[in-house]
Design a protein around this motif. Structure first.
Motif, mmCIF file in Angstrom:
data_model
loop_
_atom_site.group_PDB
_atom_site.id
_atom_site.type_symbol
_atom_site.label_atom_id
_atom_site.label_comp_id
_atom_site.label_asym_id
_atom_site.label_seq_id
_atom_site.Cartn_x
_atom_site.Cartn_y
_atom_site.Cartn_z
ATOM 1 N N GLU A 252 -46.075 -23.178 -16.027
ATOM 2 C CA GLU A 252 -45.594 -23.906 -17.203
ATOM 3 C C GLU A 252 -44.630 -23.065 -18.037
ATOM 4 O OE1 GLU A 252 -49.167 -27.111 -18.109
ATOM 5 O OE2 GLU A 252 -48.994 -25.331 -19.366
ATOM 6 N N VAL A 253 -44.951 -21.802 -18.223
ATOM 7 C CA VAL A 253 -44.077 -20.938 -19.021
ATOM 8 C C VAL A 253 -42.726 -20.754 -18.334
ATOM 9 C CG1 VAL A 253 -43.770 -18.595 -19.925
ATOM 10 C CG2 VAL A 253 -45.980 -19.754 -20.174
ATOM 11 N N ILE A 254 -42.757 -20.511 -17.035
ATOM 12 C CA ILE A 254 -41.495 -20.313 -16.305
ATOM 13 C C ILE A 254 -40.696 -21.606 -16.262
ATOM 14 C CG2 ILE A 254 -40.486 -19.688 -14.074
ATOM 15 C CD1 ILE A 254 -42.994 -17.915 -13.633
ATOM 16 N N GLU A 255 -41.374 -22.716 -16.082
ATOM 17 C CA GLU A 255 -40.692 -24.024 -16.080
ATOM 18 C C GLU A 255 -39.986 -24.265 -17.417
ATOM 19 O OE1 GLU A 255 -40.103 -28.101 -14.374
ATOM 20 O OE2 GLU A 255 -40.472 -26.091 -13.575
ATOM 21 N N LYS A 256 -40.636 -23.926 -18.498
ATOM 22 C CA LYS A 256 -40.032 -24.122 -19.822
ATOM 23 C C LYS A 256 -38.794 -23.238 -19.993
ATOM 24 C CE LYS A 256 -41.408 -24.622 -24.685
ATOM 25 N NZ LYS A 256 -41.211 -26.094 -24.699
ATOM 26 N N CYS A 257 -38.876 -22.022 -19.504
ATOM 27 C CA CYS A 257 -37.709 -21.128 -19.548
ATOM 28 C C CYS A 257 -36.555 -21.720 -18.738
ATOM 29 C CB CYS A 257 -38.067 -19.755 -19.002
ATOM 30 S SG CYS A 257 -39.220 -18.783 -20.000
ATOM 31 N N ALA A 258 -36.866 -22.201 -17.538
ATOM 32 C CA ALA A 258 -35.829 -22.754 -16.662
ATOM 33 C C ALA A 258 -35.223 -24.020 -17.247
ATOM 34 C CB ALA A 258 -36.414 -23.019 -15.276
ATOM 35 N N ASP A 259 -36.050 -24.864 -17.832
ATOM 36 C CA ASP A 259 -35.546 -26.075 -18.493
ATOM 37 C C ASP A 259 -34.561 -25.710 -19.602
ATOM 38 O OD1 ASP A 259 -36.755 -28.097 -17.041
ATOM 39 O OD2 ASP A 259 -38.556 -28.137 -18.294
ATOM 40 N N TYR A 260 -34.913 -24.685 -20.358
ATOM 41 C CA TYR A 260 -34.063 -24.256 -21.467
ATOM 42 C C TYR A 260 -32.708 -23.768 -20.962
ATOM 43 C CZ TYR A 260 -32.469 -21.531 -25.496
ATOM 44 O OH TYR A 260 -31.733 -21.011 -26.528
ATOM 45 N N LEU A 261 -32.727 -22.977 -19.887
ATOM 46 C CA LEU A 261 -31.468 -22.487 -19.327
ATOM 47 C C LEU A 261 -30.621 -23.654 -18.833
ATOM 48 C CD1 LEU A 261 -32.649 -19.386 -17.239
ATOM 49 C CD2 LEU A 261 -31.800 -19.433 -19.588
ATOM 50 N N GLU A 262 -31.251 -24.564 -18.084
ATOM 51 C CA GLU A 262 -30.512 -25.690 -17.527
ATOM 52 C C GLU A 262 -29.849 -26.518 -18.615
ATOM 53 O OE1 GLU A 262 -31.517 -28.563 -13.900
ATOM 54 O OE2 GLU A 262 -32.641 -29.109 -15.695
ATOM 55 N N ALA A 263 -30.566 -26.714 -19.709
ATOM 56 C CA ALA A 263 -30.027 -27.518 -20.819
ATOM 57 C C ALA A 263 -28.838 -26.839 -21.477
ATOM 58 C CB ALA A 263 -31.124 -27.779 -21.849
ATOM 59 N N ASN A 264 -28.706 -25.541 -21.319
ATOM 60 C CA ASN A 264 -27.639 -24.796 -21.998
ATOM 61 C C ASN A 264 -26.461 -24.439 -21.106
ATOM 62 O OD1 ASN A 264 -28.282 -23.851 -24.987
ATOM 63 N ND2 ASN A 264 -30.227 -23.966 -23.874
ATOM 64 N N TYR A 265 -26.587 -24.643 -19.783
ATOM 65 C CA TYR A 265 -25.459 -24.330 -18.906
ATOM 66 C C TYR A 265 -24.256 -25.191 -19.288
ATOM 67 C CZ TYR A 265 -28.408 -21.545 -15.792
ATOM 68 O OH TYR A 265 -29.239 -20.587 -15.273
ATOM 69 N N GLY A 266 -23.148 -24.534 -19.501
ATOM 70 C CA GLY A 266 -21.915 -25.244 -19.818
ATOM 71 C C GLY A 266 -21.648 -25.423 -21.292
ATOM 72 N N LYS A 267 -22.657 -25.222 -22.141
ATOM 73 C CA LYS A 267 -22.447 -25.434 -23.578
ATOM 74 C C LYS A 267 -21.480 -24.416 -24.169
ATOM 75 C CE LYS A 267 -26.655 -27.900 -24.904
ATOM 76 N NZ LYS A 267 -27.860 -27.897 -25.788
ATOM 77 N N LYS A 268 -21.524 -23.192 -23.656
ATOM 78 C CA LYS A 268 -20.627 -22.142 -24.164
ATOM 79 C C LYS A 268 -19.301 -22.104 -23.405
ATOM 80 C CE LYS A 268 -22.171 -18.067 -24.813
ATOM 81 N NZ LYS A 268 -22.808 -16.766 -24.461
ATOM 82 N N GLY A 269 -19.176 -22.954 -22.396
ATOM 83 C CA GLY A 269 -17.999 -22.934 -21.541
ATOM 84 C C GLY A 269 -18.413 -22.861 -20.091
ATOM 85 N N PRO A 270 -17.453 -22.786 -19.176
ATOM 86 C CA PRO A 270 -17.770 -22.768 -17.752
ATOM 87 C C PRO A 270 -18.680 -21.586 -17.390
ATOM 88 C CG PRO A 270 -15.410 -23.051 -18.107
ATOM 89 C CD PRO A 270 -16.010 -22.702 -19.432
ATOM 90 N N VAL A 271 -19.549 -21.795 -16.406
ATOM 91 C CA VAL A 271 -20.435 -20.735 -15.935
ATOM 92 C C VAL A 271 -19.617 -19.542 -15.463
ATOM 93 C CG1 VAL A 271 -22.112 -20.125 -14.149
ATOM 94 C CG2 VAL A 271 -22.264 -22.352 -15.298
ATOM 95 N N PHE A 272 -19.997 -18.357 -15.927
ATOM 96 C CA PHE A 272 -19.311 -17.108 -15.574
ATOM 97 C C PHE A 272 -17.814 -17.175 -15.912
ATOM 98 C CE2 PHE A 272 -22.784 -16.512 -12.226
ATOM 99 C CZ PHE A 272 -23.484 -15.606 -13.001
ATOM 100 N N GLY A 273 -17.476 -17.935 -16.942
ATOM 101 C CA GLY A 273 -16.076 -18.000 -17.362
ATOM 102 C C GLY A 273 -15.190 -18.823 -16.461
ATOM 103 N N GLY A 274 -15.795 -19.577 -15.554
ATOM 104 C CA GLY A 274 -15.021 -20.396 -14.627
ATOM 105 C C GLY A 274 -14.635 -19.631 -13.372
ATOM 106 N N GLN A 275 -14.153 -20.367 -12.393
ATOM 107 C CA GLN A 275 -13.822 -19.773 -11.098
ATOM 108 C C GLN A 275 -12.397 -19.231 -11.067
ATOM 109 O OE1 GLN A 275 -16.370 -19.761 -8.205
ATOM 110 N NE2 GLN A 275 -17.152 -19.559 -10.288
ATOM 111 N N LYS A 276 -12.274 -17.998 -10.655
ATOM 112 C CA LYS A 276 -10.974 -17.332 -10.567
ATOM 113 C C LYS A 276 -10.302 -17.629 -9.235
ATOM 114 C CE LYS A 276 -8.967 -12.685 -11.072
ATOM 115 N NZ LYS A 276 -9.297 -11.249 -11.336
ATOM 116 N N MET A 277 -11.138 -17.836 -8.200
ATOM 117 C CA MET A 277 -10.592 -18.099 -6.867
ATOM 118 C C MET A 277 -11.510 -19.040 -6.110
ATOM 119 S SD MET A 277 -11.463 -14.656 -4.699
ATOM 120 C CE MET A 277 -10.487 -13.619 -5.786
ATOM 121 N N GLU A 278 -10.993 -19.585 -5.031
ATOM 122 C CA GLU A 278 -11.781 -20.435 -4.146
ATOM 123 C C GLU A 278 -12.292 -19.615 -2.971
ATOM 124 O OE1 GLU A 278 -12.560 -23.711 -4.440
ATOM 125 O OE2 GLU A 278 -11.596 -23.726 -6.417
ATOM 126 N N SER A 279 -13.435 -20.005 -2.466
ATOM 127 C CA SER A 279 -13.974 -19.361 -1.266
ATOM 128 C C SER A 279 -13.226 -19.842 -0.029
ATOM 129 C CB SER A 279 -15.457 -19.708 -1.093
ATOM 130 O OG SER A 279 -16.234 -19.220 -2.144
#
Length: 705
Positions: free
Chosen positions: A222-249
């Motif tokens: 339950e504790v870990i699930e709550k932490c993960a839920d919190y992270l998921e809800a915040n992804y993208g709020k500050k901008g693209p993950v890791f500042g966005g993609q610099k290159m394509e694979s």
């Protein structure tokens, strides 16, 4: 505490029926819970974290009831934990050690004092985390390193986030190296915050607990699930993950092709002090990080959780190569990479020299463990495949932590001095010194052709027994699959790889070399063992017979050697080519013109290759068997009948016939040939090349002269 069994970010694996079978045995339930937690890598990595339970037992000396703590012992893994991996201690004696505790500068001396608290003398040695569990009063405790929790613990304002997220139900203890004092701090945190359901350790991990094994398990999830839920809800709020993609694979098949081409070169650099085994992954989580704008900022910071950097080193090496770089010019490629490796080794030496103490262990291998190739993937190199694979898993965990911390705040890594004090901890050094010494073939990669049975499989087993990893190859995919199952059962998944290969097919040969590069980083030993036999008179031998013998035995040996030595030259650390030829290369026998002459060609080709490859420290030697009948494909079909006819005996009489014609009157077994191969590759004959070793029981006409 409300109980739910519905989780999105973690796996609920508890089986009520299985647990009911263990009811009343708290240690068994501890092991069961531990194995479930360890089975989910989102909760903790291999060897990470520890679990415990406390119960009442009879003191074997007084017969009185005493409280005993069972806890994962030193060096164990909760996912594979058994009772033999647990330490058992008197709780009152453990806690009474605070009466002799002399302060944080004397932390390490407390580990030996744990021995005064041992309840079960046959149990495992206690780990440094023992007091962290011992000073907490709960019956069942889980200490894990879940990515979601560490992301919060490693965030710049992790304490504030923890307080707000759990409304004070999870305590906080700032980063400190595990030990006796940290155990006292956990107890103090609990005393100051009665009723909390867990404690977050800054930059480190999570403590949770319960009155029963099940309550502890559910609380942890339950504790870990709550932490993960919190992270998921915040992804993208500050901008693209890791500042966005610099290159394509690159496309998946192109990534594998590029990685297979580069891996042997990297392995050569990483093996400058000790031979290393490699691992490659292009996991989507890795690609998201290494292709990002924030890679340049985050990668040098290193990891936060001590379990992470103990296995990944202080920071990775990031390659400055374009994803689609032309890697065909090996000399130019090495010239380009040399400054990067030299700079990394200097960085590591400076880190050591700036942080070392008067009693620090000597500097260890300064080569990188983790190498990141943007657009392609991640390489890891370590003493064996399991360690290299686990290093990749841990760095992937570190990526997850960085991603989460950056989403909710700002990622912080451990200060260099703190990291050093963990990496070069005298207790860790003592643990390393207790590990078994490397075997003769440790760090070596062997590819054995025709290794699904008979001689080839015996050679592969011998090499694994002596520390090598092997690529099993055979043209018979069904037989090869069976050999893989056998190796998995005997040795585990990290000791072998499979490659379907017909030695007359250059594409399959190259594919097998790519498998060796992707799975293990390259190849050091190639054993040309694949073969067949046709016994016919001159009159009966056809064009098809002749071409097949020469294609498999001569051309096959040549082209496998050609491909394997190209890999060895990329590595630049030498190697061994061992050719399984035959007594028939030297002896003229009846009904044997095609086979015998092809074997003679194999033998002389070996000498020619030895001359050409010596400058690259690649040795080429020959083992000449005779009449190895056991589990051999050579004896299938009409060969046995042909040889029996040539000698005027029955097929059933062949083994005894072959033994009696030898000077030692011995039958030759696959293990005998395997031992001869090990003699060449095991190190005692590392200045021997162009030689022939007869393993035929003594056939005078086959003496080399």
């Amino acid at each position: 505490m409300s109980i739910t069994t519905q989780f999105k970010h973690v796996s609920y694996l508890w089986d009520d029926a299985k647990a009911a079978e263990l009811a009343g045995d708290e240690v068994a339930l501890l092991i069961y819970r531990s194995n479930l937690l360890g089975a989910d890598l989102r909760l903790t990595n291999y060897g990470g974290g520890n679990t415990s339970c406390k119960l009442i037992d009879k003191d074997p000396l007084t017969g009185k009831d005493v409280e005993v703590m069972w806890i994962k012992g030193s060096g164990g893994d909760i996912g594979t934990l058994k009772k033999s991996g647990l330490a058992a201690l008197y709780v009152d004696r453990l806690r009474s050690l605070k009466n002799v505790y002399r302060g944080i500068e004397h932390e390490d001396e407390m580990v030996e004092l744990f021995n005064h608290s041992i309840f079960d003398l046959a149990s495992k040695a206690p780990s440094i985390d023992t007091p962290l569990h011992g000073f907490l009063p709960f019956k069942h405790i889980d200490h894990l390193h879940p990515d979601a929790a560490i992301a919060i613990a490693a965030a710049k304002d992790g304490e504030k986030i923890t307080q707000e997220l759990f409304n004070g139900a999870i305590g906080w203890v700032n980063w400190q190296r595990p030990g006796f004092d940290l155990g006292l701090q956990l107890k103090e945190c609990l005393d100051n915050n009665p009723g909390i359901r867990g404690i977050m350790l800054g930059s480190h991990g999570l403590f949770t607990w319960g009155d029963t094994a099940y309550e502890s398990y559910i609380n942890t999830l339950e504790v870990i699930e709550k932490c993960a839920d919190y992270l998921e809800a915040n992804y993208g709020k500050k901008g693209p993950v890791f500042g966005g993609q610099k290159m394509e694979s690159l496309a998946a098949d192109e990534r594998k092709k590029q990685a297979a081409s580069l891996a042997p070169v990297l392995r050569g650099f990483c093996s400058s002090e000790n031979k290393m085994i490699g691992h490659f992954t292009d996991d989507v989580r890795v690609l998201e990080f290494i292709n990002s704008n924030d890679l340049e900022r985050l990668a040098p910071m290193g990891t936060s959780c001590p379990d992470h950097f103990l296995r990944t080193k202080i920071s990775p090496l990031v390659l400055e190569l374009a994803p689609d770089e032309d890697l065909s010019d090996v000399k130019r490629l090495k010239e380009r990479l040399t400054p990067a490796f030299e700079a990394y080794r200097k960085m590591y030496a400076d880190y050591y020299n700036n942080c070392k103490h008067a009693n620090s262990p000597a500097i260890r291998d300064a080569n990188p463990v983790v190498i990141l190739y943007p657009g392609v993937g991640m390489f890891t190199f370590a003493k064996n495949k399991q360690t290299a694979r686990v290093a990749a898993e841990f760095y992937t965990n570190a990526i997850n932590v960085m991603k989460g911390a950056e989403a909710i705040s700002e990622y912080t890594s451990l200060p260099r001095q703190e990291a050093f004090d963990i990496e070069y901890w005298l207790l860790e050094e003592a643990k390393l010194q207790r590990m078994p010494k490397p075997k003769s073939l440790s760090g070596r990669v062997a590819l054995v052709t025709g290794s699904a049975g008979g001689i080839g499989k015996a050679i592969a087993k011998k090499f694994v027994d002596e520390g090598a990893v092997v690529v099993l190859s055979d043209m018979n995919s069904e037989r090869l699959s069976g050999a893989g199952e056998e190796f998995n059962s005997l040795y585990g998944k990290d000791t072998y790889a499979l490659a379907v290969m017909d030695v007359t097919n250059n594409q399959e040969i190259q594919s097998a070399m790519d498998t060796a590069a992707l799975e293990f980083g390259g190849v050091d030993i190639v054993v040309n063992n694949a073969g067949l036999s046709i016994s016919k008179t001159i009159a009966d031998t056809t064009d098809k017979d002749w071409d097949l013998l020469y294609d498999v035995l001569v051309k096959g040996q040549f082209f496998v050697t050609q491909a394997a030595t190209a890999v060895m030259k990329k590595q630049g650390i030498g190697g061994d080519v061992i050719n399984i030829v035959s007594k028939n290369a030297l002896v003229s026998g009846p009904n044997n013109a095609g086979y015998g002459s092809a074997k003679a060609a194999q033998l002389h080709l070996s000498r020619l290759n030895a001359v050409e490859l010596g400058a690259d420290k690649i040795r080429v030697n020959v083992v000449n068997p005779d009449a190895v009948i056991s589990d051999s494909n050579i004896w299938a079909g009409g060969w046995a009948e042909g040889r029996a006819k040539a000698y005027g005996i029955t097929v059933d009489e062949l083994p005894a016939y072959y033994a009696k014609r030898t000077l030692l009157n011995e039958q030759i077994l696959p293990d005998d040939i395997a031992n001869a191969c090990f003699a060449f590759a095991g190190g005692l004959l590392n200045k021997s090349t162009g030689n022939v070793l007869n393993v035929d029981g003594g056939v005078a006409t086959a003496f080399v002269r």
